[in-house]
Design an enzyme around this catalytic site. Structure first.
Site, mmCIF file in Angstrom:
data_model
loop_
_atom_site.group_PDB
_atom_site.id
_atom_site.type_symbol
_atom_site.label_atom_id
_atom_site.label_comp_id
_atom_site.label_asym_id
_atom_site.label_seq_id
_atom_site.Cartn_x
_atom_site.Cartn_y
_atom_site.Cartn_z
ATOM 1 N N PRO A 145 0.827 -1.212 0.000
ATOM 2 C CA PRO A 145 0.000 0.000 0.000
ATOM 3 C C PRO A 145 0.860 1.261 0.000
ATOM 4 C CG PRO A 145 0.100 -0.935 2.202
ATOM 5 C CD PRO A 145 0.894 -1.853 1.318
ATOM 6 N N CYS A 157 1.433 29.230 -16.255
ATOM 7 C CA CYS A 157 0.872 29.764 -17.507
ATOM 8 C C CYS A 157 0.275 28.679 -18.395
ATOM 9 C CB CYS A 157 1.962 30.523 -18.243
ATOM 10 S SG CYS A 157 2.682 31.747 -17.176
HETATM 11 N N1 LLP Z 1 2.580 -1.621 -6.104
HETATM 12 C C1 LLP Z 1 2.785 -1.336 -7.412
HETATM 13 C C2 LLP Z 1 3.453 -2.324 -8.250
HETATM 14 C C3 LLP Z 1 2.346 -0.103 -7.940
HETATM 15 O O1 LLP Z 1 2.533 0.157 -9.231
HETATM 16 C C4 LLP Z 1 1.693 0.828 -7.098
HETATM 17 C C5 LLP Z 1 1.241 2.121 -7.617
HETATM 18 C C6 LLP Z 1 1.522 0.486 -5.745
HETATM 19 C C7 LLP Z 1 1.979 -0.741 -5.283
HETATM 20 C C8 LLP Z 1 0.879 1.414 -4.756
HETATM 21 O O2 LLP Z 1 -0.456 1.655 -5.067
HETATM 22 P P1 LLP Z 1 -1.351 2.499 -4.024
HETATM 23 O O3 LLP Z 1 -1.525 1.668 -2.797
HETATM 24 O O4 LLP Z 1 -0.632 3.763 -3.735
HETATM 25 O O5 LLP Z 1 -2.620 2.727 -4.758
HETATM 26 N N2 LLP Z 1 0.207 8.898 -9.330
HETATM 27 C C9 LLP Z 1 -1.083 8.236 -9.266
HETATM 28 C C10 LLP Z 1 -0.989 6.856 -8.641
HETATM 29 C C11 LLP Z 1 -0.040 5.944 -9.372
HETATM 30 C C12 LLP Z 1 0.071 4.566 -8.754
HETATM 31 C C13 LLP Z 1 1.139 3.768 -9.391
HETATM 32 N N3 LLP Z 1 1.388 2.490 -8.810
HETATM 33 C C14 LLP Z 1 -2.043 9.139 -8.500
HETATM 34 O O6 LLP Z 1 -1.672 10.233 -8.094
HETATM 35 O O7 LLP Z 1 -3.210 8.778 -8.347
#
Ligand code: LLP
Length: 421
Positions: A276, A346
């Protein structure tokens, strides 16, 4: 739940009035809560109680050294996706045996660094990567522990840019080919298969896609064991969503997620890893900004803030919603009016919210973007030569700057001018 609450009409970060931090460090800045980070890590750890498990924080969400040191100190492992993240995790004191290396394009140099420095496992995403890792491991006279990331072709029902578990996405190998790929891995002497990896996307607000994916992984575990592979570990990825809008129904809680994991995988006798990111860091952070101008436009009014898309890109990139609240609690019965809330960059894309209902605000007032602790500071840039904004960590009644705002000279002096100019 987080620890950014109004007390006597004034927004606090734990026991510190946020305006006090603003006076000390200037706006805009990110502010994180130790209590919230700690609580969210523990929620996951407790949700998996009874299962052999490791919570590997996806540090891409927020990789400040202070945040990593805090979570690492609580016992968290780390999910890293680059040599830089690996170096950060190690610098924060996280031992190699608690670091998993994910990502679709690991370079040989990154593989070497992790093998030399110590690694729990690589989550391998393709056969060419498998062969490269085999070669690097053999050249170092070692054996690399691996899982293979499978793509279960499940619809995560999230924003297209952060869904990863459909067959059209670049991630993992199709689950239908898994037995073939594991057979290939077993032939490579530089690799040791330890398990299976899956991650279907981010900001999931429903448990069903997880359940479908994990069911497929459970079936695959049985099949691979029958093929003679030693599947002892399942990496279940991250992705559990957070409530960005207080008014909306809340996504499932870690405890419900944990119960589902136990139902689907509890009988397999495996060690479980989860990754997470957002749920640990997201609601543990706010972005604090000042209103520069209130501008009347044609048919709409603009709140022009000193924060911009370079500081928080999520609204521009994913049409993401962040609640924006004044640091002084609006009086009961006060009239709200719609504003377009924008930054000074901008481009018209530098818009945080359109027609957002806000209480009366004037130039100089301070506001906070909620749920900005994940994918906020880490995705920021110096576009428009706007300095990367400070990050502050609060712990009860104290706070510290954990990344300082650079001066213009520091920014300019990072460039070098060739001798011929
Ligand atoms: N494991 C892997 C292989 C991942 O690619 C990701 C996130 C996670 C874990 C963690 O996921 P989470 O628990 O944070 O949902 N920049 C985007 C989110 C990109 C997530 C990419 N991978 C945003 O601001 O919503």
């Amino acid at each position: 739940m987080d620890h950014f609450l109004y007390r006597d009409g004034v927004l606090h970060a734990e026991d510190v009035p946020v305006a006090e931090i603003a006076a000390a460090v200037g706006t805009p800045f990110y502010c994180y809560s130790t209590a919230t980070l700690t609580r969210h890590y523990r929620l996951f750890d407790e949700a998996l109680a009874g299962l052999d498990h490791l919570v590997c924080y996806a540090m891409k969400a927020n990789s400040n050294q202070a945040v990593l040191t805090l979570l690492g100190g609580l016992g968290a492992g780390m999910d890293v996706v680059s040599g830089g993240e690996y170096a950060r995790a190690r610098a924060a004191g996280v031992p190699g045996e608690r670091i998993v290396f994910s990502g679709v394009g690991k370079t040989r140099a990154e593989m070497r660094t992790a093998l030399e420095g110590g690694i729990r496992q690589f989550n391998v995403e393709s056969e060419p990567e498998m062969e490269a890792l085999n070669e690097v491991a053999l050249s170092l006279g070692t054996v690399a522990p691996i899982t293979v990331r499978v793509n279960p072709d499940v619809d995560a029902k999230t924003h297209a840019k952060i869904a990863t578990g459909k067959s059209e996405n670049k991630f993992g190998i199709p689950i239908a080919r898994a037995r073939e790929v594991y057979a290939h891995a077993a032939l490579l002497p530089g690799l040791r298969v330890v398990g299976i990896d899956v991650h279907i996307g981010s900001q999931l607000t429903d448990l069903e896609p997880f359940r479908l994916a994990y069911r497929k992984v459970a079936e695959l575990t049985t099949a691979l064991r029958a093929d003679g592979h030693d599947i002892t570990r399942l990496d279940l990825g991250g992705g559990l969503g957070i409530p960005y809008e207080r008014s909306n129904t809340a996504p499932p809680l870690p405890v419900e997620y944990g119960a589902m994991v136990r139902e689907e995988l509890g009988d397999l006798g495996v060690e479980v890893e989860i990754e997470p990111g957002r749920l640990i860091a997201g609601n543990a952070g706010i972005l604090v900004s000042q209103v520069i101008y209130v501008k009347s436009g044609e048919g709409r009014d603009f709140l022009i803030l000193d924060a911009a898309m370079n500081d928080l890109i999520r609204p521009a990139m994913y049409e993401a919603h962040h609640d924006i609240v004044p640091l002084i609690e609006p009086a009961a019965g006060v009239e709200y009016a719609p504003y377009d809330i924008v930054g000074p960059v901008c481009e018209s894309g530098d818009t945080f919210a359109k027609a957002r209902q806000m209480p009366p605000l004037k130039s100089g007032d301070l506001v906070a973007f909620r749920s900005a602790g994940a994918y906020g500071a880490v995705m920021s840039s110096e576009y428009n030569t706007r300095p990367m904004i400070p990050e502050v960590l609060v712990d009860k009644d104290k706070f510290a700057v954990i990344r300082a705002r650079p001066t213009f000279d520091e920014m300019i002096n990072r460039d070098t001018i060739p001798v011929w100019l």
